[in-house]
Design an enzyme around this catalytic site. Sequence first.
Site, short mmCIF file in Angstrom:
data_model
loop_
_atom_site.label_atom_id
_atom_site.label_comp_id
_atom_site.label_asym_id
_atom_site.label_seq_id
_atom_site.Cartn_x
_atom_site.Cartn_y
_atom_site.Cartn_z
N SER A 122 -62.78 131.42 -46.44
CA SER A 122 -64.13 131.95 -46.23
C SER A 122 -64.43 131.89 -44.73
CB SER A 122 -65.17 131.10 -46.97
OG SER A 122 -66.48 131.45 -46.54
N TYR A 156 -67.88 122.62 -49.20
CA TYR A 156 -67.24 123.95 -49.28
C TYR A 156 -66.57 124.32 -47.95
CZ TYR A 156 -67.05 129.00 -50.44
OH TYR A 156 -66.65 130.30 -50.67
N VAL A 157 -67.28 124.05 -46.86
CA VAL A 157 -66.74 124.38 -45.52
C VAL A 157 -65.50 123.54 -45.23
CG1 VAL A 157 -67.21 124.21 -43.05
CG2 VAL A 157 -68.93 125.20 -44.57
N ALA A 158 -65.57 122.24 -45.57
CA ALA A 158 -64.40 121.37 -45.33
C ALA A 158 -63.21 121.87 -46.15
CB ALA A 158 -64.74 119.93 -45.71
N ALA A 159 -63.47 122.27 -47.39
CA ALA A 159 -62.37 122.77 -48.24
C ALA A 159 -61.79 124.06 -47.66
CB ALA A 159 -62.88 123.01 -49.66
N LYS A 160 -62.64 124.98 -47.26
CA LYS A 160 -62.15 126.28 -46.77
C LYS A 160 -61.45 126.15 -45.42
CE LYS A 160 -63.48 128.80 -50.28
NZ LYS A 160 -62.48 129.34 -51.22
N GLY A 165 -58.44 132.09 -61.07
CA GLY A 165 -59.87 132.43 -61.19
C GLY A 165 -60.09 133.93 -61.28
N SER A 173 -60.93 135.92 -63.93
CA SER A 173 -61.70 136.53 -65.03
C SER A 173 -62.92 137.29 -64.54
CB SER A 173 -62.12 135.44 -66.03
OG SER A 173 -62.98 134.51 -65.41
N ASP A 198 -57.00 124.64 -65.33
CA ASP A 198 -57.89 124.15 -64.28
C ASP A 198 -57.01 123.92 -63.05
OD1 ASP A 198 -59.34 122.60 -62.53
OD2 ASP A 198 -59.90 121.07 -63.98
N VAL A 199 -57.26 124.66 -61.98
CA VAL A 199 -56.35 124.59 -60.82
C VAL A 199 -56.37 123.21 -60.15
CG1 VAL A 199 -56.39 127.06 -60.31
CG2 VAL A 199 -58.06 125.53 -59.19
P1 NAD Z 1 -67.02 133.65 -58.82
O1 NAD Z 1 -67.81 132.43 -59.10
O2 NAD Z 1 -67.46 134.95 -59.38
O3 NAD Z 1 -65.49 133.44 -59.25
C1 NAD Z 1 -64.80 132.23 -59.12
C2 NAD Z 1 -63.72 132.18 -60.16
O4 NAD Z 1 -63.00 130.95 -60.05
C3 NAD Z 1 -64.29 132.23 -61.59
O5 NAD Z 1 -63.51 133.10 -62.36
C4 NAD Z 1 -64.14 130.80 -62.08
O6 NAD Z 1 -64.00 130.70 -63.46
C5 NAD Z 1 -62.86 130.39 -61.34
N1 NAD Z 1 -62.72 128.94 -61.25
C6 NAD Z 1 -63.62 128.03 -60.80
N2 NAD Z 1 -63.12 126.80 -60.89
C7 NAD Z 1 -61.86 126.92 -61.41
C8 NAD Z 1 -60.83 125.99 -61.73
N3 NAD Z 1 -61.00 124.67 -61.55
N4 NAD Z 1 -59.67 126.47 -62.24
C9 NAD Z 1 -59.48 127.81 -62.43
N5 NAD Z 1 -60.42 128.72 -62.13
C10 NAD Z 1 -61.60 128.29 -61.63
O7 NAD Z 1 -66.93 133.72 -57.24
P2 NAD Z 1 -66.21 134.76 -56.24
O8 NAD Z 1 -67.23 135.15 -55.26
O9 NAD Z 1 -65.46 135.81 -56.97
O10 NAD Z 1 -65.21 133.74 -55.53
C11 NAD Z 1 -63.80 133.92 -55.48
C12 NAD Z 1 -63.25 133.21 -54.25
O11 NAD Z 1 -63.78 133.83 -53.08
C13 NAD Z 1 -63.65 131.73 -54.15
O12 NAD Z 1 -62.57 130.98 -53.65
C14 NAD Z 1 -64.79 131.75 -53.15
O13 NAD Z 1 -64.93 130.53 -52.50
C15 NAD Z 1 -64.31 132.86 -52.23
N6 NAD Z 1 -65.35 133.45 -51.39
C16 NAD Z 1 -66.40 134.12 -51.95
C17 NAD Z 1 -67.36 134.68 -51.10
C18 NAD Z 1 -68.55 135.46 -51.63
O14 NAD Z 1 -69.41 135.83 -50.81
N7 NAD Z 1 -68.63 135.75 -52.93
C19 NAD Z 1 -67.25 134.53 -49.72
C20 NAD Z 1 -66.18 133.83 -49.20
C21 NAD Z 1 -65.22 133.30 -50.05
#
Ligand code: NAD
Length: 247
Positions: A141, A154-158, A11, A13, A62-63
Amino acid sequence: MLEGKVALVTGASRGIGRAIALELARQGANVAVNYDGNEAKANEVVETIRSLGREAFAVQADVACAEDVERMVKTVLDQFGRLDILVNNAGITRDNLLMRMKEEEWDAVINTNLKGVFLCTKAATRTMMKQRYGRIINVASVVGVIGNPGQANYVAAKAGVIGLTKTAARELASRNITVNAIAPGFITTDMTEGLSEELKADMLKQIPLARFGEPDDVARVVAFLASDAACYMTGQTLHVDGGMVMP
Ligand code: NAD
């Protein structure tokens, strides 16, 4: 810090994943930039990494799909010959109150955020075990530790990612593979952009350092965990949240 190392960031990009990919490259790593949909954005990250003098390429997967993940890891090995650092960053939200949450919303989030970490870890560790070297960093998270109304999936996954991190750390330690997690708090990305101003103001009050995090705040800690400076740490979850949650 990471000269000669090969990293795969899922993820990558945009958002936190993009920042991690760039920071690992700044520290010397060559980077495989995984994306699921937006090839143009992934290619921009690749070009930025190349402008830093490192090698990079974009790899679609797709992960949550085992076949995609196997192909992705094979592509990394074909291109770079090894895999030292895996950052399981890809994640989504499908928020809803528990009573209203649809089965599809539950499945989508568990599949991407938890099963995706399992599949990528499994695929990468085969190579890391042979190398007798690996650094796996999972983006969890703070809500996986404290819970959050409206985010049961989301919480269960994290929370699952934090448990998986500890088990993988125990299973893989003898092969010199460390597995750690990062628990970000509120980080300014597309994921948090849509939240209401009221909710954001409320959250800000809970952050002792009195600002939201930036993707680079997380990326620098990931680079630390990937480096030799963290070689004696495994199974840990580091909170990068401005002091929001103090376990
Ligand atoms: P974001 O939505 O900007 O980025 C998520 C990325 O994951 C995107 O590039 C998306 O294309 C990619 N993605 C989604 N599903 C996918 C799949 N099936 N296969 C491959 N890629 C996939 O969000 P972010 O804030 O940059 O989140 C990144 C990570 O940080 C996530 O795991 C999110 O849960 C975690 N996180 C974010 C926050 C926050 O406040 N932003 C807080 C805690 C944790």
